[in-house]
Write an enzyme that holds these catalytic residues in place. Structure first.
Site, PDB file in Angstrom:
ATOM      1  N   PRO A 155       0.836  -1.206   0.000  1.00 23.80           N
ATOM      2  CG  PRO A 155      -0.727  -1.573   1.666  1.00 23.80           C
ATOM      3  CD  PRO A 155       0.605  -2.043   1.177  1.00 23.80           C
ATOM      4  CB  CYS A 156       2.238   3.419  -2.321  1.00 20.81           C
ATOM      5  SG  CYS A 156       3.492   2.118  -2.369  1.00 20.81           S
ATOM      6  CD  GLN A 157      -2.313   4.464   3.225  1.00 23.11           C
ATOM      7  OE1 GLN A 157      -1.764   5.043   4.137  1.00 23.11           O
ATOM      8  NE2 GLN A 157      -3.300   3.600   3.416  1.00 23.11           N
TER       9      GLN A 157
END
Length: 359
Positions: free
Chosen positions: A106-108
């Site tokens: 996950p890259c937010q």
């Protein structure tokens, strides 16, 4: 016995050689490690392609239960990856050679990095991506496959992608392949665009190509049309095929929406005045599904007055019917929505296996 072995070799694309001419050696199964495995969409595809799992990592206990129940033989660590030292990874793998590391960290931090001048790697919310790189650097697989949102490729006018490529270069990897794939082109009855990045260790020579696109797109009706019809709140004997219980008001609103229609079909006095325009729509039976996410409660079955069941959503994601999901209703939807479609994962895995043949 030799006949069956030859058939097996032929299916694997290997030229069989008779035992009279050459000593037979067992065919080595390629190995993989699955990071951020979730329910196991990627693992499902790689197992089907003949890979052997050496380790899976998932931090959410509810998701991990689904993974463990469906992959009981896979070594699984349930923890935040940042809490798992390299030594523990090595201990679980037991010095086995890793052919490929796969996962979708996950890259937010996309918008924040762009707004205040930080690079992608400097944004603390992207530490999970850095952990993916850390594990790749430590395990030294021949290849890696990283799946992520399509926006990654164009974010900050390509600068974010430059940051990512630099991180992998520093870890000793070349990344010549990063492309946005639409799952609908690869046997998945769903429009789902994701960036799939493939890299290899810089001391190797690897030839990889993405899977070929299908000439025909599958529709949602083809995927779920044979499942028993259900009314709001009704259950069935099929695992995960249970309809959510809608309110009287919601049932009235959805009753006006036609096959493939949207909220404009609802009389104005009942029509929602705000909210996501992607809600209060009905699936089009003659098209692939819209992208499955973690919340599909306000997108309605193409001919039944209800939202789709978890089993129907899993079918759209191409999970087999014997793949059972565990947790609350919303947890199960999130597991399904976050997964890489197993059919797409399988087709990528086949290409990875082919690329590994001469490495």
């Amino acid at each position: 016995m030799r006949y069956h072995r030859a058939l097996f070799y032929k299916k694997q694309g290997i030229d069989p050689v008779s035992s009279e001419c050459k000593e037979e050696k067992p065919l080595k199964r390629p190995t993989y490690v699955d990071l951020f495995c979730g329910a196991g969409g990627l693992s499902c595809g790689f197992d089907k392609a003949g890979f052997e799992n050496l380790l899976a990592v998932e931090m959410h206990p509810k998701y991990a239960r689904t993974y463990r129940e469906n992959f009981p033989e896979h070594p699984l660590i349930v923890d935040d990856i940042k809490n798992i030292p390299n030594e523990k990874l090595s201990a679980v793998i037991k010095e086995r050679e890793v052919d490929v590391v796969i996962g979708g960290p996950p890259c937010q931090g996309f918008s924040k990095a762009g707004n205040i001048g930080r690079t992608f790697l400097e944004d603390e919310r992207n530490y999970l991506f850095l952990e993916f790189v850390r594990v790749v650097k430590h395990l030294k697989p021949k290849m890696f496959v990283m799946e992520n949102v399509a926006a990654m490729e164009v974010h900050r006018k390509g600068k974010t992608m430059e940051d990512i490529l630099e991180a992998f270069r520093d870890a000793g990897y070349i990344v010549p392949w990063h492309e946005v794939l639409n799952s609908a082109c690869y046997g998945v009855p769903q429009v789902r665009r994701r960036m799939v990045m493939v890299g290899y260790r810089k001391d190797l020579v690897v030839n990889f190509s993405y899977p070929e696109k299908d000439s025909r797109i599958r529709t949602i009706k083809e995927a779920i049309g044979d499942l028993p019809p259900l009314k709001s709140g009704e259950k069935s004997t099929i695992p995960n095929h249970e309809a959510m219980n809608h309110s009287v008001q919601m049932l009235e609103k959805m009753s006006y929406v036609k096959d493939g229609g949207d909220r404009t079909d609802i009389p104005e006095q009942l029509r929602p005045k705000s909210g996501d325009i992607r809600k209060y729509i009905r699936y089009d039976s003659q098209k692939p599904s819209v992208c499955v996410t973690g919340d599909m409660r306000k997108i309605f079955h193409y001919c039944q007055n209800r939202a789709l069941t978890p089993r129907e959503l899993a079918r759209i994601q191409t999970f087999p019917d014997d793949f059972i999901f565990y947790g609350t209703s919303i947890q199960i939807q999130q597991q399904i929505g976050n997964a890489v479609p197993p059919e797409l994962a399988y087709r990528i895995a086949v290409q990875i296996r082919e690329a590994l043949r001469n490495v």
